[in-house]
Design a protein around this motif. Structure first.
Motif, PDB file in Angstrom:
ATOM      1  N   ARG A  33      17.283   2.747  -1.029  1.00 12.84           N
ATOM      2  CA  ARG A  33      16.994   2.434  -2.195  1.00 12.84           C
ATOM      3  C   ARG A  33      16.396   0.999  -2.283  1.00 12.84           C
ATOM      4  N   THR A  34      17.123   0.149  -1.208  1.00 17.11           N
ATOM      5  CA  THR A  34      16.627  -1.310  -0.996  1.00 17.11           C
ATOM      6  C   THR A  34      15.182  -1.430  -0.652  1.00 17.11           C
ATOM      7  N   LEU A  35      14.904  -0.260   0.463  1.00 18.53           N
ATOM      8  CA  LEU A  35      13.696  -0.322   1.073  1.00 18.53           C
ATOM      9  C   LEU A  35      12.413   0.083  -0.054  1.00 18.53           C
ATOM     10  N   ALA A  36      13.035   1.046  -0.946  1.00 12.96           N
ATOM     11  CA  ALA A  36      12.006   1.641  -2.077  1.00 12.96           C
ATOM     12  C   ALA A  36      11.785   0.531  -2.969  1.00 12.96           C
ATOM     13  N   GLU A  37      12.721  -0.307  -3.346  1.00 17.56           N
ATOM     14  CA  GLU A  37      12.551  -1.337  -4.293  1.00 17.56           C
ATOM     15  C   GLU A  37      11.578  -2.285  -3.727  1.00 17.56           C
ATOM     16  N   GLU A  38      11.738  -2.737  -2.221  1.00 18.12           N
ATOM     17  CA  GLU A  38      10.962  -3.689  -1.670  1.00 18.12           C
ATOM     18  C   GLU A  38       9.561  -3.182  -1.624  1.00 18.12           C
ATOM     19  N   LEU A  39       9.300  -1.941  -1.284  1.00 16.30           N
ATOM     20  CA  LEU A  39       7.836  -1.366  -1.096  1.00 16.30           C
ATOM     21  C   LEU A  39       7.291  -1.363  -2.605  1.00 16.30           C
ATOM     22  N   GLU A  40       7.995  -1.041  -3.506  1.00 17.31           N
ATOM     23  CA  GLU A  40       7.453  -1.005  -4.960  1.00 17.31           C
ATOM     24  C   GLU A  40       7.078  -2.569  -5.118  1.00 17.31           C
ATOM     25  N   SER A  41       7.525  -3.490  -4.696  1.00 17.90           N
ATOM     26  CA  SER A  41       7.200  -4.913  -5.152  1.00 17.90           C
ATOM     27  C   SER A  41       6.136  -5.621  -4.391  1.00 17.90           C
ATOM     28  N   ILE A  42       5.623  -4.835  -3.504  1.00 20.13           N
ATOM     29  CA  ILE A  42       4.532  -5.336  -2.560  1.00 20.13           C
ATOM     30  C   ILE A  42       3.334  -4.755  -3.261  1.00 20.13           C
ATOM     31  N   GLU A  43       2.279  -5.540  -3.408  1.00 19.73           N
ATOM     32  CA  GLU A  43       0.988  -5.039  -4.031  1.00 19.73           C
ATOM     33  C   GLU A  43       0.309  -4.638  -2.846  1.00 19.73           C
ATOM     34  N   GLN A  44      -0.640  -3.770  -3.175  1.00 18.63           N
ATOM     35  CA  GLN A  44      -1.304  -2.940  -2.045  1.00 18.63           C
ATOM     36  C   GLN A  44      -2.332  -3.964  -1.071  1.00 18.63           C
ATOM     37  N   GLU A  45      -2.863  -5.070  -1.844  1.00 12.23           N
ATOM     38  CA  GLU A  45      -3.731  -5.924  -1.266  1.00 12.23           C
ATOM     39  C   GLU A  45      -2.659  -6.881  -0.360  1.00 12.23           C
ATOM     40  N   ASP A  46      -1.475  -6.876  -0.510  1.00 18.02           N
ATOM     41  CA  ASP A  46      -0.695  -7.833   0.168  1.00 18.02           C
ATOM     42  C   ASP A  46       0.218  -7.215   1.312  1.00 18.02           C
ATOM     43  N   ALA A  47      -0.172  -5.953   1.628  1.00 15.51           N
ATOM     44  CA  ALA A  47       0.541  -5.353   2.443  1.00 15.51           C
ATOM     45  C   ALA A  47       0.385  -5.665   3.905  1.00 15.51           C
ATOM     46  N   HIS A  48       1.584  -5.999   4.723  1.00 15.95           N
ATOM     47  CA  HIS A  48       1.437  -6.381   6.146  1.00 15.95           C
ATOM     48  C   HIS A  48       1.808  -4.971   7.100  1.00 15.95           C
ATOM     49  N   CYS A  61       9.863   6.477  -0.654  1.00 15.56           N
ATOM     50  CA  CYS A  61       9.290   5.460   0.251  1.00 15.56           C
ATOM     51  C   CYS A  61       8.095   5.816   1.118  1.00 15.56           C
ATOM     52  N   ILE A  62       7.891   6.961   1.251  1.00 11.26           N
ATOM     53  CA  ILE A  62       6.708   7.605   2.081  1.00 11.26           C
ATOM     54  C   ILE A  62       5.512   7.622   1.085  1.00 11.26           C
ATOM     55  N   VAL A  63       5.702   7.935  -0.030  1.00  9.77           N
ATOM     56  CA  VAL A  63       4.225   7.862  -0.962  1.00  9.77           C
ATOM     57  C   VAL A  63       4.170   6.173  -1.186  1.00  9.77           C
ATOM     58  N   GLU A  64       5.169   5.286  -1.261  1.00 12.04           N
ATOM     59  CA  GLU A  64       4.769   3.957  -1.147  1.00 12.04           C
ATOM     60  C   GLU A  64       4.007   3.543  -0.071  1.00 12.04           C
ATOM     61  N   MET A  65       4.480   4.121   1.087  1.00 13.88           N
ATOM     62  CA  MET A  65       3.780   3.658   2.341  1.00 13.88           C
ATOM     63  C   MET A  65       2.286   4.427   2.219  1.00 13.88           C
ATOM     64  N   PHE A  66       1.984   5.224   1.589  1.00 12.13           N
ATOM     65  CA  PHE A  66       0.885   6.057   1.265  1.00 12.13           C
ATOM     66  C   PHE A  66      -0.072   4.891   0.388  1.00 12.13           C
ATOM     67  N   ARG A  67       0.591   4.395  -0.457  1.00 16.81           N
ATOM     68  CA  ARG A  67       0.024   3.517  -1.329  1.00 16.81           C
ATOM     69  C   ARG A  67      -0.364   2.147  -0.645  1.00 16.81           C
ATOM     70  N   LEU A  68       0.387   1.752   0.266  1.00 16.54           N
ATOM     71  CA  LEU A  68       0.255   0.449   0.756  1.00 16.54           C
ATOM     72  C   LEU A  68      -0.608   0.429   1.989  1.00 16.54           C
ATOM     73  N   LEU A  69      -0.789   1.629   2.625  1.00 23.46           N
ATOM     74  CA  LEU A  69      -1.484   1.803   3.989  1.00 23.46           C
ATOM     75  C   LEU A  69      -2.759   2.604   3.755  1.00 23.46           C
ATOM     76  N   ALA A  70      -2.895   2.623   2.565  1.00 23.30           N
ATOM     77  CA  ALA A  70      -4.514   3.351   2.030  1.00 23.30           C
ATOM     78  C   ALA A  70      -5.486   2.748   2.636  1.00 23.30           C
ATOM     79  N   PRO A  71      -6.271   3.268   3.018  1.00 23.49           N
ATOM     80  CA  PRO A  71      -6.725   5.033   3.174  1.00 23.49           C
ATOM     81  C   PRO A  71      -6.209   5.477   4.216  1.00 23.49           C
TER      82      PRO A  71
END
Length: 1431
Positions: free
Chosen positions: A57-72, A103-113
């Motif tokens: 849950r903690t991880l998911a909340e943090e991932l959701e707070s990261i914008e796609q352009e700011d992903a590290h 969390c995985i689909v959030e990774m899809f979002r942040l690490l796209a394409p």
């Protein structure tokens, strides 16, 4: 907005990510992932579920707070790999799996394409998504539903779902995904609930699936099947398997578009280009495979199997040795239903399919052609898989009735799936396919034609799916439907009839009505009316019920005077009752059914009568006062119905009502027999009661189509012995019952049948029609006041119909009339004529009272004021008819009638002056008084003769001109006065005491008869001319000679006067049957039928009706033929030999015919007279007798004019030869009859001696030339001929040309000019006999005043029945001619002799009524002429 995933990267590229690249990204910067807790564990050190959920849950909340352009990326990829671990994806706790997937689909979002997963990992991830996450969306109450929705939203928004297509062998995953998504939205997913799903879920799934379809290079075939299957959710039948047990079928039909349907629709419309290819491939595989399966089946010829339909060239799978598998046809049928829905919802995806359907329309298999026709028809009509909306209910008992202007406010169907809706006009998009569809109305298969006419009806009813049809298309469809009503296959005719059921009242008027009304030949409504006479029961029953319901709904608009509705539908009741002339029990039973179900529904109007209730408020009382009177509404419905009936139909309807009292007696006798049988007596009386019951049942079931079943039901009812039911039936039969009581009794009786044991269920269908036929439903006492009021006010033009009904009620239902007769008499007193007033409005009311007074004189009031009013009508009125009926009332019911007669005498005779105001009414009063009170006027005969002859008949106040019409119904004072004067003279003779046998009385009768007969015969001989200067107008002469003929018929109705009409005068009278004026011919035969039908005219007058063999007017010809057939049927039933006895009279008439000639071409006309007799009335049983009569004529000489004896012998030879050929062509055996043939002495005499008899017998008088061609002439005569209507012209039709011996052809059937009528020709513009160039559609004089009340007068004055002529089979009279040496008589064929007609024996005439309501006599009056009319 997050960046959408692009397809540039692949999984292989992800696998080759190197550490330097990560280091470069770190240097680039970005928001580092702060979550550093482990998510996986070593074996044996599993992280607790609670802790694991907290971390995820903690991880998911943090991932959701990261914008796609700011992903590290460097800190995200390791954690992403950890999330794809089997420990998380395969965890047994659904919460862990949900958060891991989130969390995985959030990774899809942040690490796209570029997704940091291998192919195997992606397979596991999407397997979790399709098999677990998607099905869990079906339960909104799930504790992790929020996470599940977030997963779906992310995959859809970022379009990460396209990673699924990069997986090798992803077909199964994609198939599972589509399957589970549609299952979720359709409510059948595992774990789903009945709770409604949020709309955003449907939107997200739709977007996801559209993305997959759009991005996929090729969709698995199963996916296409799943998408297309959703369109069948519009079909309620396809949903039945998915509904929960116990739900009704009505609840299964979707009231709105299902979410799964909407999702499939969006997929097809969004990806139309790709789906067009996939849909084309799907239909191609289904249709082609099925076509090949059907085409490869072997068709075998059925041997020895009879056709079950009317001359059909039908093809069906019944003739196949190896019919196609049922599953194949089901798949094809399913594909066609799907195509209907796709056309409605997504027309762009079926562009490749329509050409395949077009080819299927012309396939060899009739099943495929039928389905293709049905499908294309529904596509044109905009009907989808759900089918058409339910047809509008035509409720003939509804109140207020439907009106055309109410259609705009009618509510449309709420269900969008049932609303016909086409996206485009089909004919404009696929014009070739539309044309191929239209051509299928001529398909050789009846199955296809049936399907076509049903589809065409839907197209018209829906206006081509709401897109409209151009005039040419609409006309073509209407014409085809009209023609298919006349198809030779009963299934096509039935489908054509049922296609009209699809239209509501407005559509019937606006669309079906474009082809014409029921009276427009060739129109749909006219052909539909013809189906009521169809040979197949289902066809004629469906057609009759439909037409009756249509008229029942239209009755309100017709009553309000809507001209379009009246023109189109006003003739329906006439067509229904004219169908009874076919004389089939099934049709007759249906007519009676629709009469009280649709035309005059028992429940109409469905409103309660007003009742006084002092407890109600003033407002409710005002509301009740505004409520229409149901009795008045029903009375108006009855009058509207009767007003529009044509003459033939009106006769049938009134005859049905006249039968009601007799039927009530039968039913009452049946009820008494039921009570007697169940009384418990076991002795002889019980057996006698059982026999009486069987006899009455045999009488009652005679009119039922299935007499055996009706007999069984009536016996069951008797055994059931429900005394309350007996009483309810008696309430319905009682004339004292008002209408509400009758209806309530019927309702209770129906309820008792419904509540009775199951064994009584079928009995209701037999008892209720029987009760209806005997109940007081039309001539009910509740309706009489309203009818009487309308007769006075002529409201809505119903006055004439009201008068007809009042007359019928007073004559045939006097018990009903008795209740209200005083009210009518009061109204007559208010209408007492005064100087210059018009009293014609009282004519019909007076006529009704006069008819009642003749039968029930004690029922009329006895107050002086009433009879003073009657005297005023007779002595000072303006209307001759009113005066006539007023005199009848006075002479029938007044206590001091001598006083009133004296007053009338003073006004009408002593003060008579031609031309005075009301002088015609006074002439009518004198005529009626001479008939009904002749003794009181014996001392005034000279004065009366002076008025009738010198002041009226011998004066021509109207001079003939060259412009005179041959006939006119507009009677001026001159001809009207002469007609009344003629009646004065004739009524003087009819009113004499001719039954007095004293010498003085007989001499007085002879002296008066000689004068009257001389006058009447002179009028007929001279063509209606009385003036020596020959100045009488042509139309006056026509009226006078017809009146003279009718008066002769009236005189012959009294057998004491009939002998004054000599055989020579009788032959002269026959010229009226062939008069040059069609109205005279029609009026004369109408009078013949009336007096012969009532049994008061001697049988010799039947011969005159057979002179209408060449009648050119279609209506007159058909009615005469129909009537002759009915009389022949009655004669055969009574076994009285009347029809056989007429044959010798006919032959005598032919021998004395003015056109008789021995030339072969002339004798061909006389062949037609004899054939006319044989074709219409001859039977195999009577043929030997007729043959013997023909032979017998050569053993006598002519008794009227011995010089014409050779004419008689020519006719004898001709008749004998015709009968032989007729028997051969019919296949009848002509046996020699036994018994002596006796001939009327007035027509024939004995021969001078034996030598003369031998010479005549050995001589052949028939020309050889004619004898050689006689068989061909008889054969041609037996062939049915098409007759053209002559309703607008009296010009006679020509007979067809027949071949003579020399090969020449001649025109036959042209009635030649009578040599005896040369004098008439000089006066009548030298026109040919029976020819007139003047058209007239006016009503004949025979229907005018003198004919209206004569039936009652003739019956009343014929104190003893007329002497019946000696029939061929009857013993000879004393004055019959007997031959010195009779010719050999044919012996009766064994087993073929005509015996007495079987009838139901009755124990006692007093206890049980006979079938005509009175004691059976040798000559009985025909109560119901409903003859066979096979033409």
């Amino acid at each position: 907005m997050p960046r959408a995933r692009k397809r540039a990267s692949s999984v292989e590229a992800v696998e080759e990510v190197a550490a330097p690249e990560i280091q470069e990204e770190e240097e680039e910067g970005g928001q580092r992932l702060e979550f550093d807790q482990p998510l996986t564990w070593r074996p044996g050190k599993q992280i607790p579920v609670t802790e694991l959920l907290s971390r995820l849950r903690t991880l998911a909340e943090e991932l959701e707070s990261i914008e796609q352009e700011d992903a590290h990326r460097a800190t995200l990829v390791p954690k992403a790999q950890e999330l794809a671990s089997e420990q998380l994806i395969g965890h047994k706790d659904k919460g862990v799996r949900a958060y891991a997937m989130l969390c995985i689909v959030e990774m899809f979002r942040l690490l796209a394409p570029d997704a940091p997963y291998k192919k195997s990992q992606l397979r596991e991830i999407f397997t979790l998504f399709t098999s677990t996450i998607v099905p869990a969306l079906a339960d909104p109450s799930d504790s992790f539903n929020q996470q599940h929705n977030a997963i779906l939203t992310s995959l859809t928004t970022v379009k990460s779902i396209i990673l699924l297509t990069d997986i090798t062998g992803s077909d199964k995953l994609m198939l599972d995904l589509f399957t589970n998504c549609f299952d979720v939205l359709s409510g059948v997913a595992r774990g789903g609930t009945a709770e409604k799903l949020p709309k955003n879920l449907e939107y997200s799934m739709t977007s996801m699936l559209c993305t997959l379809v759009d991005e996929s290079t090729a969709l698995p075939s199963g996916v296409v099947d799943i998408i297309l299957a959703q369109f069948l959710r519009a079909d309620p039948n396809s949903m039945s398997a998915t509904t929960k047990k116990g739900e009704s079928k009505a609840a299964q039909a979707p009231l709105e578009l299902p979410p799964a349907y909407n999702m499939a629709l969006s997929v097809c419309n969004t990806c139309a280009d790709k789906m067009n290819r996939y849909v084309g491939q799907y239909f191609g595989s289904v249709l082609i495979d099925a076509s090949e399966t059907v085409a490869t089946t072997k068709v075998g010829k059925s041997r020895g199997k009879k056709r079950t339909h009317d001359e059909s060239d039908d093809e069906s799978i019944d003739g196949m040795l190896t019919p196609p598998a049922e599953n194949d046809l089901l798949e094809v049928e399913k594909a066609h239903r799907l195509l209907r829905e796709l056309w409605r919802s997504s027309p762009d995806v079926i562009q490749n399919v329509v050409p395949q359907i077009e080819a299927e329309i012309e396939a060899e298999s009739p099943q495929l052609r039928m389905m293709a026709v049905q499908t294309v028809g529904d596509m044109i009509a905009g009907i989808g898989a759900a089918g058409p909306p339910s047809p509008a209910v035509l409720d003939p008992a509804a109140y207020p009735p439907q009106r055309l202007e109410d259609y705009a406010s009618r509510s449309q169907p709420q269900n969008p799936l049932l609303q016909p809706r086409a996206p485009h006009a089909f004919s404009s998009v696929y014009s070739t396919t539309y044309q191929r569809f239209v051509e299928r109305h001529k398909d050789k298969s009846a199955l296809v034609r049936s399907a076509w006419v049903s589809a065409a009806g839907r197209i018209l009813a829906t206006s081509g799916g709401g897109k409209g049809l151009d005039d040419d298309q609409e006309k073509a469809l209407l014409d085809c439907i009209a023609r298919l009503h006349m198809d030779n296959d009963e299934r096509v005719r039935l489908a054509a009839v049922q296609s009209v059921e699809l239209f509501d009242f407005h559509a019937i008027i606006q669309k079906i009505g474009k082809s014409g009304g029921v009276k427009t030949s060739g129109s749909i409504l006219c052909n539909l009316a013809d189906r009521m006479k169809d040979t197949k029961q289902q066809v004629h029953t469906t057609a009759m019920v439909l037409l009756a319901r249509i008229w029942g709904v239209a009755a309100g608009a017709i009553a309000e005077g809507d001209p379009s509705v009246h023109e189109l539908l006003g003739g329906i009741p006439s067509k229904i009752f004219e169908a009874m002339y076919v004389n089939k029990k099934e049709i007759n039973a249906t007519v009676l059914q629709v009469l009280f179900d649709c035309l005059l529904p028992v429940s109409y109007p469905p409103i309660k009568a007003k009742q006084e209730d002092p407890q109600r408020s003033s407002a409710s009382q005002r509301e009740a006062a505004d409520t229409p009177n149901p009795d008045a509404l029903r009375a108006e419905r009855i009058l509207v119905f009767i007003r529009d009936l044509e003459d033939r139909a009106k006769v049938v309807f009134f005859r049905l009502q006249q039968r009601r009292p007799a039927m009530a007696k039968y039913v009452e006798s049946y009820l008494k027999a039921c009570e007697a049988v169940n009384s418990g007596e076991k002795d002889g009386e019980g057996k006698s009661a059982k026999k009486d019951l069987d006899k009455m049942i045999a009488v009652l079931v005679d009119s039922y189509p299935d007499a055996a079943l009706a007999t069984e039901h009536l016996k069951k009812f008797a055994k059931h012995h429900d005394r309350r039911s007996y009483q309810l039936i008696r309430f319905c039969l009682d004339p004292a019952s008002d209408y509400r009581k009758v209806v309530r009794s019927m309702k209770e009786l129906t309820n008792r049948f419904n509540e009775a044991p199951s064994a009584m269920s079928g009995v209701r269908d037999t008892i209720l029609p029987l009760v209806r036929s005997a109940a007081i439903l039309v001539y009910n006492r509740s309706h009489v006041p309203a009818i009487a009021e309308i007769s006075r006010t002529d409201e809505r033009g119903l006055g004439a119909a009201a008068h007809d009904v009042l007359k019928e009620i007073s004559t045939h239902a006097p018990q009903v009339f008795r209740v209200h007769v005083h009210e009518l008499c009061e109204s007559l007193k208010k209408q007492t004529p005064r100087a210059g007033s018009d009293d014609s409005a009282a004519e019909d009311t007076l006529k009704a009272c006069a008819g009642f007074a003749r039968r029930f004189p004690e029922g009329l009031p006895k107050d002086r004021e009433f009879y003073k009013a009657m005297v005023a009508f007779a002595a000072h009125g303006q209307s001759p008819k009113a005066a006539k009926h007023a005199v009848t009332v006075i002479t029938s019911s007044a206590d001091k009638k001598e006083m009133y007669i004296k007053e009338i005498q003073t006004a009408c005779i002593d003060n008579f002056t031609y031309g005075d105001d009301g002088f015609l009414a006074r002439l009518a009063s004198i005529a009626q008084l001479k008939l009904l009170a002749n003794k009181e006027y014996a001392d005034l005969d000279d004065s009366i003769m002076d008025i009738a002859i010198h002041q009226v008949l011998l004066h021509d106040r109207t001079i003939a001109t060259d412009e005179d019409l041959a006939w006119s119904n507009d009677l001026d004072e001159d001809i009207s006065a002469k007609l009344w004067a003629l009646k004065i003279l004739v009524n003087g003779l009819r009113g004499m005491d001719v039954a007095n046998e004293s010498t003085e009385a007989q001499e007085a009768t002879k002296e008066a008869a000689d004068k009257v007969y001389k006058l009447l015969n002179t009028l007929i001989r001279d063509g209606g001319e009385l003036s020596k200067s020959a100045t009488t107008p042509t139309h006056h002469k026509a009226q006078l000679r017809l009146a003279a003929a009718i008066q002769l018929l009236k005189l012959s109705c009294n057998h004491k006067l009939d002998h004054f009409l000599t055989p020579a005068d009788f032959n002269r009278l026959s010229s009226l049957a062939q008069d040059s004026t069609s109205e005279i011919r029609a009026g004369f035969v109408r009078a013949l039928k009336r007096y012969l039908g009532t049994g008061v005219l001697p049988n010799r007058f039947y011969a005159l009706a057979f002179l209408y063999a060449f009648e050119p007017t279609k209506e007159t010809m058909q009615s005469t033929v129909t009537w002759l057939k009915s009389r022949a049927a009655l004669s055969a039933k009574l076994n009285d030999g009347v029809i056989e006895g007429v044959f010798v009279r006919l032959l005598s008439l032919l021998a004395h015919h003015p056109d008789f000639s021995r030339k072969p071409e002339e004798l061909e006309d006389f062949l037609e007279y004899i054939m006319f007799y044989l074709k219409n009335v001859a039977t195999q049983a009577m043929l030997p007798t007729l043959y013997g009569i023909a032979q017998r004529l050569k053993q006598v000489q002519d008794g009227i004019d011995p010089e014409k004896s050779e004419n008689l012998y020519v006719i004898s030879d001709l008749a004998e030869a015709i009968i032989r050929h007729f028997a051969e062509l019919k296949g009848w055996s002509l046996q020699v009859t036994s018994g002596r043939i006796m001939l009327p002495s007035g027509l024939f005499r004995r021969l001078a001696g034996h030598t003369v008899a031998q010479d005549i017998a050995s001589t052949r008088y028939l020309p050889d030339e004619l004898a050689e061609n006689l068989e061909d002439l008889v054969k041609n005569s037996l062939r049915p001929k098409k007759r053209k209507s002559d309703a607008t012209s009296a010009r006679p039709a020509k007979k067809p040309k027949t071949a003579s011996a020399n090969g020449e052809r001649k025109k036959a059937g042209v009635r030649k000019v009578s040599k005896a009528s040369q004098a008439v020709k000089k006066i009548e513009n030298e026109g040919e006999r029976r020819k007139s160039n003047r058209a007239s559609s006016a009503k004949n004089y025979a229907e005018d005043e003198d004919s209206e009340g004569d039936d009652e007068e003739v019956q009343e004055e014929a104190s003893s029945p007329p002497q019946r002529e000696t029939s061929a089979a009857a013993p000879a009279d004393d004055d019959a001619v007997s031959a010195a040496s009779p010719a050999p008589q044919p012996a009766a064929k064994k087993g073929k002799a005509k015996g007495p007609t079987k009838s139901v024996p009755l124990r006692s005439l007093k206890q049980t009524p006979t079938k005509n309501g009175r004691a059976t006599r040798a000559r009985e009056k025909d109560i119901m002429d409903v003859p066979s009319d096979s033409e």
